[in-house]
Design a protein around this motif. Structure first.
Motif, mmCIF file in Angstrom:
data_model
loop_
_atom_site.group_PDB
_atom_site.id
_atom_site.type_symbol
_atom_site.label_atom_id
_atom_site.label_comp_id
_atom_site.label_asym_id
_atom_site.label_seq_id
_atom_site.Cartn_x
_atom_site.Cartn_y
_atom_site.Cartn_z
ATOM 1 N N SER A 183 0.819 -1.216 0.000
ATOM 2 C CA SER A 183 0.000 0.000 0.000
ATOM 3 C C SER A 183 0.847 1.258 0.000
ATOM 4 C CB SER A 183 -0.887 0.032 1.231
ATOM 5 O OG SER A 183 -1.558 1.263 1.249
ATOM 6 N N ALA A 237 -1.130 4.097 0.449
ATOM 7 C CA ALA A 237 -2.072 5.041 1.046
ATOM 8 C C ALA A 237 -1.394 5.719 2.216
ATOM 9 C CB ALA A 237 -3.324 4.311 1.506
ATOM 10 N N VAL A 295 -4.026 16.211 -3.141
ATOM 11 C CA VAL A 295 -3.376 15.114 -3.852
ATOM 12 C C VAL A 295 -3.197 15.530 -5.314
ATOM 13 C CG1 VAL A 295 -3.610 12.698 -4.508
ATOM 14 C CG2 VAL A 295 -4.564 13.513 -2.334
ATOM 15 N N ARG A 299 -3.093 15.291 -9.271
ATOM 16 C CA ARG A 299 -4.117 14.547 -9.976
ATOM 17 C C ARG A 299 -3.594 13.334 -10.723
ATOM 18 N NH1 ARG A 299 -7.954 17.807 -13.666
ATOM 19 N NH2 ARG A 299 -6.046 17.799 -14.901
ATOM 20 N N LYS A 300 -4.400 12.276 -10.691
ATOM 21 C CA LYS A 300 -4.160 11.080 -11.492
ATOM 22 C C LYS A 300 -4.190 11.366 -12.985
ATOM 23 C CE LYS A 300 -6.402 7.410 -8.893
ATOM 24 N NZ LYS A 300 -5.323 6.458 -8.962
ATOM 25 N N VAL A 313 -8.120 1.448 0.492
ATOM 26 C CA VAL A 313 -7.329 0.933 -0.632
ATOM 27 C C VAL A 313 -6.386 2.034 -1.108
ATOM 28 C CG1 VAL A 313 -9.074 1.578 -2.334
ATOM 29 C CG2 VAL A 313 -7.496 -0.268 -2.851
ATOM 30 N N GLY A 314 -5.232 1.644 -1.603
ATOM 31 C CA GLY A 314 -4.246 2.620 -2.051
ATOM 32 C C GLY A 314 -4.782 3.472 -3.195
ATOM 33 N N PHE A 315 -4.542 4.753 -3.110
ATOM 34 C CA PHE A 315 -5.017 5.713 -4.119
ATOM 35 C C PHE A 315 -4.579 5.305 -5.522
ATOM 36 C CE2 PHE A 315 -4.077 9.625 -6.530
ATOM 37 C CZ PHE A 315 -5.296 10.268 -6.491
ATOM 38 N N GLU A 316 -3.320 4.825 -5.618
ATOM 39 C CA GLU A 316 -2.775 4.510 -6.932
ATOM 40 C C GLU A 316 -3.397 3.253 -7.525
ATOM 41 O OE1 GLU A 316 -1.412 3.912 -4.093
ATOM 42 O OE2 GLU A 316 -0.921 1.786 -4.206
ATOM 43 N N LYS A 317 -4.166 2.512 -6.705
ATOM 44 C CA LYS A 317 -4.775 1.279 -7.213
ATOM 45 C C LYS A 317 -6.168 1.518 -7.774
ATOM 46 C CE LYS A 317 -2.411 -1.813 -4.102
ATOM 47 N NZ LYS A 317 -2.608 -2.853 -3.101
ATOM 48 N N ASP A 364 -4.915 -1.315 2.335
ATOM 49 C CA ASP A 364 -5.299 -2.417 1.457
ATOM 50 C C ASP A 364 -5.681 -3.685 2.199
ATOM 51 O OD1 ASP A 364 -4.769 -0.841 -0.728
ATOM 52 O OD2 ASP A 364 -2.688 -1.495 -0.865
#
Lengths: 198, 849
Positions: A93, A95, B22, B24-25, B517-521, B582
């Motif tokens: 993770s 996060a 954050v 932006r993606k 859950v991880g932001f990047e996921k 996660d």
């Protein structure tokens, strides 16, 4: 119809084109680089700005024939390194320790300092004007490493943005200028590659 | 080569992402040129269509002949209006529960505006298509064009839209609007001060840089029409297109490329989408149809212009007791949204004052000009432009400052939620604090005490709605479907198109917090009508509040499922479980637990480990429709789920030699509730300001007497550049979390636009003594006004109304009365009774022929 060869981001690109073909359309349709955008076709919005051997041109206002044999850099030419495969993130993770570039398998160094600054300053919203804006900013900062905010505003006065109010774009220009001053060797000329068939 | 550093296994509880800036993606694809906008899509065998547009504004169509064009090299097909009569269904304007079928792919009998579609060709290349357009022969019989909406409703004016019977309108009045709150006559009688002024506003383009356009791709074997379109709403395009072509809606598939902004101008279906679809169906090939900048200015919709005869009534202490207005609302030759702009803009534009007595009559008028449409602010900037200038005028008569009169009136209830007489339910607001903050930051007191010549300060306040429940549009829903993928990543499906607002980032922040859950996921899928949940689309500043709530609900449902499974597998009490990093884990053992990918694997591949009878699904869907109201017969109603506050203060400098007006400082104080991503919200406010500044100082549609649009180009359409803008670094957020929206957020997209023209107008008056009554305030107008003011020896002066050659009405007695024909006196009470009838009372309609 006529055969024209232009080097785009180090790739030698040859196409058989209608004489009326604009450099913009050559880049987009012959070289297949659609990061250079058509926003007005009258050299007002700046979305199609590219570099021709160190000079910014609005590629909608230039015929492809006029730059035959010369070398053009587009937005895709700024971050070639980023094209390596993205590392897949599985169960570990991030996060709470968010690092987007890292998470994408990319590295800050893979992007040009202007691109990094645009990301960090939220200098793009819809992103349509961004490639032209980035090309102009990069070209300007290479020649003017210590601009004021007003200088940056003047530099991008030929590029329209309808989303941001320009504030964050100017912020990004100042941040990029600082990075570029501290890393004078950030220009990475791309090596010429064999011609593609187009 | 640089190696990404090894990632540690995070322990403990991860920080929440909502509230953090954050990055932006969305950015990487846009920054590196890999994002695909509509004009970047290439399909195999794709051909190019181009549209021939009318060069005159109002004419009868005698004939359109495409036969020569069809013989040109490379040309594959051509068509005009007459070819499609009886073959495609018209679509149209939204009007009090009715759709008026006034939109067709091409002008058939009559051209209604400069730039209306007359014919189209499709050819192997763009150049061949353009060459062929020149060979289309058009025979038009030109008619008198009506550019000025007041001229269009004057007695004897020719009819623009023929053959349509409007239920509530008459002649060129397409619909009527009215508000009756309290008793305006008593308010006027008891008022100590009444200020009156006629105000007009300009037409403004969204001018999103990414052009309007689409690619239609029909498969004649499956009968599926796939359309890639640069639109803000996939289901609006799908449903209208399917209806126009009389196709099943699941055979029309709308897919969204990257969309480079819209600002409201892409929140509807356009003729080019229908034209490309028909060409593709006729040819069986993908058809590319992307508009040029000139075409977008001409036909891509523009802000509705208004004439307002506005009056404000006040008591001696400054309390606002009444507002009366007669509005002539210019919605162009046709307009899907024009009607709604007047209703919403006027209703919500009453804020932030709880005005007890209101009387408004509005005529929604057709002219031979560019179709009106949605544009950032949706009628509120027009209303605020009039009302907030009247507030300053009343303050001057009462000897109050602009700050004092506003402080006395802005809604500041002791208890929330508070209902205003107009019906707004204010669930929370800090508008009073925003007002004080903006005045303080601009140096209001200091400037009032020591004014600088030709420098002025202006204040304006407004509130913006976060919903789209319109009189003709009884819904405000958005939906999200979440899917936990089998590797523990999450995909978000939504039909609300992100086009600059950063939905991928904003929704991921919400999902990351709820699911741990991880932001990047987390990935946001591009909207696609074949697999996105049904939602209205992206407009009305609904993204964070309405779509964000749907997303939170879906994430909570998915969380519930995952916790139930984990409780079963871990043999633990569900209440003892947490989700973060996660994992699902027992709260006191944060470094243990089950990874989401393990839980997903159980659901997907090892279902015997599930609780008995548990449905093995990794998806959760939620639709959120806001608790908003429809407009009542008296015009009242709570049309928005919550209201974002905006208090702006402008400092301008006027150059008396050149007339140039520069905004030298600008303060924005906003209440956007809980801010999900502060940097993104700041960007929204700054962008909103740009659009308001364009409206105030330069952007306008210029028509000649024959209705030709003279500035359909960035060459002479004055979009603000970086050098025109002030530094926008005086931004303040004073959040009052929404009490209605579960996460507390409010809309951010448009609250930066509402107060701008009024704040600038008030500042210009303060600087120059000239009260501008029409927009935009250009240097030319400023020079004229200053010269005239000097010639008449006045210290304050209204322009253009105080000019000697001004022919319009100057006093209330001369103002036009709305035409009170029978349709206006429609008995609304009995109408309500009819609505209440049971269906049975109407008899058996099933057997009717």
């Amino acid at each position: 119809m006529q055969d024209v060869t232009i080097t785009i981001n180090g790739d030698i690109v040859t196409g058989t084109i209608d004489e009326r073909t604009l450099l913009l359309d050559f880049i987009r349709d012959v070289a297949g680089k659609t990061g250079t955008h058509n926003g007005c076709l009258e050299a007002r919005c700046g979305c199609c700005s590219v570099e021709v051997e160190g000079d910014i041109v609005k590629s909608c206002n230039v015929l492809a024939l006029q730059v035959a044999g010369r070398s053009v850099t587009t937005i895709e030419g700024l971050s070639k390194e980023r094209l390596r495969p993205v590392e897949h993130v599985t169960s570990q993770s991030l996060a709470g320790m968010y690092a987007p570039l890292e998470a994408m398998g990319a590295d800050v160094n893979d992007l040009h300092p202007v691109q990094v600054a645009f990301h960090q300053c939220h200098a793009l919203q819809c992103g349509f004007c961004t490639p032209g804006m980035v090309m102009v900013m990069k070209n300007y900062l290479e020649e003017n490493p210590e601009p004021t905010r007003d200088d940056v505003r003047t530099a991008i006065a030929g590029n329209l943005c309808r989303c941001t109010g320009y504030q964050h774009i100017v912020d990004a220009g100042m941040m990029a200028a600082e990075t570029m001053r501290s890393q004078p060797d950030n220009s990475r000329p791309a090596p010429a590659r064999p011609a593609h068939d187009h | 080569m640089t190696q990404a550093p090894a990632r540690p296994v995070a322990s403990g509880v991860a920080a929440k992402l909502v509230g953090q800036s954050v990055p932006r993606k969305e950015d990487l694809a846009l920054l590196t040129g890999t994002a695909r906008f509509i004009d970047d899509i290439r399909l195999p065998g794709m051909v190019y269509a181009k549209i021939l547009r009318s060069e005159v504004a109002h004419a009868r169509v005698r004939s359109v002949d495409t036969s020569t064009a069809l013989t040109m090299p490379g040309v594959l097909d051509a068509m005009c209006g007459a070819d499609l009569v009886g073959k495609v269904k018209p679509w149209g304007d939204l009007m009090q529960d009715l759709l008026v079928g006034d939109h067709t792919p091409f002008a058939v009998d009559k051209v209604l505006y400069h730039g209306q579609e007359l014919a189209a060709v499709v050819a192997s290349s763009r150049y061949e298509a353009l060459d062929a357009l020149e060979k289309i022969e058009v025979d038009l019989d030109q008619l008198k064009a009506y550019v000025d909406p007041e001229e269009a409703i004057a007695p004897g004016a020719g009819l623009i839209q023929e053959g349509i019977t409007y239920e509530f309108g008459d002649g060129n009045i397409f619909d009527r609007y009215k508000v009756r709150i309290g008793d305006i006559d008593v308010a006027e009688e008891e008022a100590d001060v009444v200020v009156r002024q006629r105000f007009t506003t300009n037409r403004q383009a969204g001018a999103a840089l990414d052009p309007h356009g689409c690619i239609a791709d029909f498969d004649s074997f499956t009968g599926v029409l796939t359309i890639y379109s640069s639109t803000q709403s996939i289901y609006m395009v799908r449903d209208v297109l399917a209806d126009v072509l009389q196709m099943p809606r699941n055979k029309v598939r709308v897919i969204i490329p990257e969309v480079g902004a819209g600002f409201g101008s892409k929140a509807q279906i356009f003729p080019y989408e229908v034209i490309a679809a028909i060409f593709s169906m006729r040819l069986g090939r993908p058809v590319h149809l992307v508009l040029t900048r000139k075409e977008i200015f001409q036909s891509g919709t523009a802000r509705n212009g208004q004439v307002r005869y506005a009056e404000l009534m006040c008591k001696r202490d400054g309390t606002i007791t009444g507002y009366r207005d007669y509005i002539i609302h210019n919605t162009g030759a046709m307009s899907v949204w024009g009607n709604q702009v007047l209703h919403i803009g006027t209703n919500v534009g009453m804020l932030p004052y709880p005005i007890p007595n209101i009387r408004v009559d509005g005529d929604i008028v057709h002219t031979n000009t560019t179709p009106g449409g949605a544009l950032r602010g949706f009628g509120i900037p027009q209303m605020i432009w009039a009302k907030e200038q009247l507030v300053d005028m009343a303050a001057a008569e009462l000897g109050l400052s602009a700050l004092e009169i506003r402080s006395r009136n802005v809604v500041r209830p002791e208890v929330f939620p508070f209902r205003t007489p107009m019906g707004h339910v204010i669930d929370s607001t800090t508008i009073y604090d925003c007002l004080q903050k903006s005045a303080e930051a601009i140096g209001f007191e200091e400037h009032t005490a020591h004014p600088t010549p030709y420098e002025g300060i202006g204040l304006a306040v407004s509130m913006k709605y976060t919903s789209c429940r319109h009189p003709s549009f009884d819904t405000d829903q958005s939906a999200v479907r979440l899917r936990l993928e089998t590797d523990g990543t999450v995909t978000i499906y939504s039909s609300d198109v992100t086009h600059g607002q950063g939905h991928a980032t904003m929704l991921s922040q919400i999902v990351a917090d709820v699911l741990g859950v991880g932001f990047e996921k987390i990935t946001l899928a591009q909207p696609d009508s074949l697999n996105s949940p049904f939602g209205l689309g992206t407009y009305a500043s609904r993204g964070a509040a309405v779509l964000g709530t749907a997303c939170r609900m879906a994430a909570e449902r998915l969380r519930e499922r995952l916790l139930t499974i984990a409780a079963h597998v871990l043999d633990a009490d569900i209440a003892s479980l947490e989700m973060s990093n996660d994992r699902v884990y027992i709260a006191r053992l944060p470094d243990s637990g089950l990874y989401l990918e393990i839980l997903a694997g159980i659901v997907a591949y090892r279902t015997h480990q599930l609780p008995p009878g548990f449905e093995p699904s990794l998806e959760a869907t939620a639709t959120y429709d806001t608790p908003t109201e429809r407009e009542g017969a008296d015009g009242s109603g709570n049309l928005s789920v919550t209201y974002s506050g905006a208090a702006h203060a402008a400092r301008v400098r006027v150059d008396p030699e050149t007339g140039l007006i520069r905004i030298v400082d600008y303060v924005m104080a906003h209440d956007t509730g809980v801010v999900i991503n502060p940097l993104v919200v700041e960007g929204q406010h700054q962008g909103g300001f740009l659009m308001g500044m364009g409206m105030a100082l330069g952007e306008d549609y210029l028509y000649d007497d024959e209705g030709r649009l003279l500035n359909a180009s960035f060459k002479n359409y004055l979009a603000p550049t970086a050098t025109d803008m002030p530094e926008l670094d005086h931004n303040f957020e004073i959040p009052a979390p929404s009490l209605t929206i579960p996460g507390g957020q409010k809309g951010a997209g448009e609250s930066g636009t509402g107060p701008v023209p009024a704040a600038v107008g008030n500042a210009v008056f303060n600087a120059s003594g000239v009260r501008f009554t029409s927009l935009p305030i250009t240097p030319e107008k400023m020079l004229l006004a200053l010269r005239e003011k000097e010639r008449q020896g006045l210290s304050v002066f209204r322009f253009p109304d105080d000019m000697p050659d001004f022919t319009g009405p100057r006093t209330h007695a001369e103002w036009p009365e709305p035409d009170l024909s029978e349709s206006v006196d429609f008995d609304w009470d009995s109408f309500d009774e009819i609505e209440d009838l049971e269906l049975d009372d109407l008899g058996d309609v099933d057997g009717a022929p």
